[in-house]
Motif scaffolding. Structure first.
Motif, PDB file in Angstrom:
ATOM      1  N   MET A  52       0.825  -1.199   0.000  1.00 35.15           N
ATOM      2  CA  MET A  52       0.000   0.000   0.000  1.00 35.15           C
ATOM      3  C   MET A  52       0.867   1.260   0.000  1.00 35.15           C
ATOM      4  SD  MET A  52      -3.013  -0.764  -0.453  1.00 35.15           S
ATOM      5  CE  MET A  52      -3.408   0.973  -0.422  1.00 35.15           C
ATOM      6  N   MET A  94       2.035   1.712  -3.495  1.00 31.51           N
ATOM      7  CA  MET A  94       0.978   2.281  -4.333  1.00 31.51           C
ATOM      8  C   MET A  94       0.815   3.774  -4.067  1.00 31.51           C
ATOM      9  SD  MET A  94      -0.252   0.059  -6.422  1.00 31.51           S
ATOM     10  CE  MET A  94       1.503  -0.402  -6.570  1.00 31.51           C
ATOM     11  N   LEU A 145     -10.085   6.788  -3.842  1.00 33.36           N
ATOM     12  CA  LEU A 145      -8.856   6.505  -4.581  1.00 33.36           C
ATOM     13  C   LEU A 145      -9.122   6.345  -6.068  1.00 33.36           C
ATOM     14  CD1 LEU A 145      -5.842   5.800  -4.687  1.00 33.36           C
ATOM     15  CD2 LEU A 145      -6.474   3.429  -4.232  1.00 33.36           C
ATOM     16  N   ASP A 195      -5.360   0.649 -10.382  1.00 32.19           N
ATOM     17  CA  ASP A 195      -6.535   0.361  -9.564  1.00 32.19           C
ATOM     18  C   ASP A 195      -6.672  -1.123  -9.261  1.00 32.19           C
ATOM     19  OD1 ASP A 195      -7.066   3.026  -9.648  1.00 32.19           O
ATOM     20  OD2 ASP A 195      -8.863   2.899 -10.892  1.00 32.19           O
ATOM     21  N   SER A 241      -4.166  -1.871  -6.560  1.00 32.30           N
ATOM     22  CA  SER A 241      -4.623  -1.219  -5.327  1.00 32.30           C
ATOM     23  C   SER A 241      -5.840  -1.939  -4.749  1.00 32.30           C
ATOM     24  CB  SER A 241      -4.973   0.246  -5.603  1.00 32.30           C
ATOM     25  OG  SER A 241      -3.850   0.947  -6.071  1.00 32.30           O
ATOM     26  N   PHE A 269      -6.092  -3.341  -1.064  1.00 34.44           N
ATOM     27  CA  PHE A 269      -7.134  -2.823  -0.179  1.00 34.44           C
ATOM     28  C   PHE A 269      -8.063  -3.939   0.287  1.00 34.44           C
ATOM     29  CE2 PHE A 269      -6.534   1.669  -1.669  1.00 34.44           C
ATOM     30  CZ  PHE A 269      -6.436   2.223  -0.411  1.00 34.44           C
ATOM     31  N   MET A 280      -3.202   8.217   2.291  1.00 31.25           N
ATOM     32  CA  MET A 280      -2.878   6.782   2.246  1.00 31.25           C
ATOM     33  C   MET A 280      -1.655   6.464   3.102  1.00 31.25           C
ATOM     34  SD  MET A 280      -3.481   6.040  -1.821  1.00 31.25           S
ATOM     35  CE  MET A 280      -2.797   4.371  -1.737  1.00 31.25           C
TER      36      MET A 280
END
Length: 243
Positions: free
Chosen positions: A50, A53, A125, A155, A158, A162, A218
């Motif tokens: 994360m 990212m 996001l 995405d 991510s 996530f 983030m």
């Protein structure tokens, strides 16, 4: 064959063939992979992924700041007026309430599924920023989906990261993605004659600044209500269309 080409050039055809659809599919795919490998990804690896990212998001935001044909007065004015509008509407609170309502419906059966955090975080996001808005505009005006395709890959990764930590709520963010990007693609294809290069450039800079703000959130460095600044992105298009 000529019929298919003509259909693809219509506003609706561009939406159906746009990067918005690819983005929707890859968010779903990334979320499914996150659910599949959720127990197999150590917490330290998820945190590192994360953070990586977030650094990529900062890079994307910084590279979008150096647009030609921008006007700092328009950017400052748009941010100021947009922030007031966003706070009065309180978009951040509304999107959080929506996530909480979805979470309540999922938990009626007695489960303890956390939906709101994943839905809100991922929606911010994936939907806020120059890549989403400018990419959709490019898709609607010229059929150029390269920006949305690049965004879709980010995405997807991510969403996987996530979902592994925030759960299935991340997958639900795919629906705001396709609604927003599809709507902007369709709108841009219709109103392209009144869109100016200066308006798009200034909007891109504002979107890039919001991307950087989101990345700082983030990383846990700030708690900026990014959603409340969203109206700022629309104002340059309006100002430059009439100035």
């Amino acid at each position: 064959m000529d019929f298919l080409i003509e259909a693809a050039e219509t506003p609706l055809g561009r939406v159906l063939l746009s990067g918005a659809v690819v983005n929707f599919v890859l968010v779903i795919l990334g979320s499914l992979l996150g659910l599949l490998f959720k127990k197999g990804i150590p917490e330290k690896v998820r945190a590192t992924l994360m953070n990586g990212m977030a650094l990529c998001v900062i890079y994307i935001g910084v590279t979008g700041l150096f647009e030609e044909d921008t006007n700092i007065i328009i950017i400052i004015l748009s941010f100021a007026v947009g922030a007031v509008i966003g706070e009065l509407i309180d978009l951040d609170r509304k999107i959080n309430l929506l996530g909480e309502r979805i979470e309540t419906k999922f938990n009626r059966n007695g489960s303890n599924t956390k939906i709101a955090d994943g839905f809100v975080t991922a929606t911010l996001l994936f939907c806020v920023g120059a890549m989403s808005i400018v990419g959709s505009i490019n898709s609607g005006i010229s059929g150029d989906n390269s920006t949305l395709y690049s965004k879709s890959v980010i995405d997807c990764v991510s969403a996987m990261a996530f979902t592994s930590s925030l759960g299935i709520g991340v997958m639900l963010s795919a629906f705001p993605v396709i609604i927003l990007e599809g709507a902007v693609t369709l709108l841009a294809s219709v109103i392209s004659p009144v869109l100016t290069d200066a308006g798009i450039a200034n909007m891109s800079v504002i979107g890039s600044l919001l991307i950087i703000a989101l990345a700082l959130n983030m990383l846990g460095l700030t708690k900026i209500k990014v959603m409340n600044y969203l109206p700022s992105m629309l104002l340059p298009l309006i100002i430059c269309a009439f100035v």
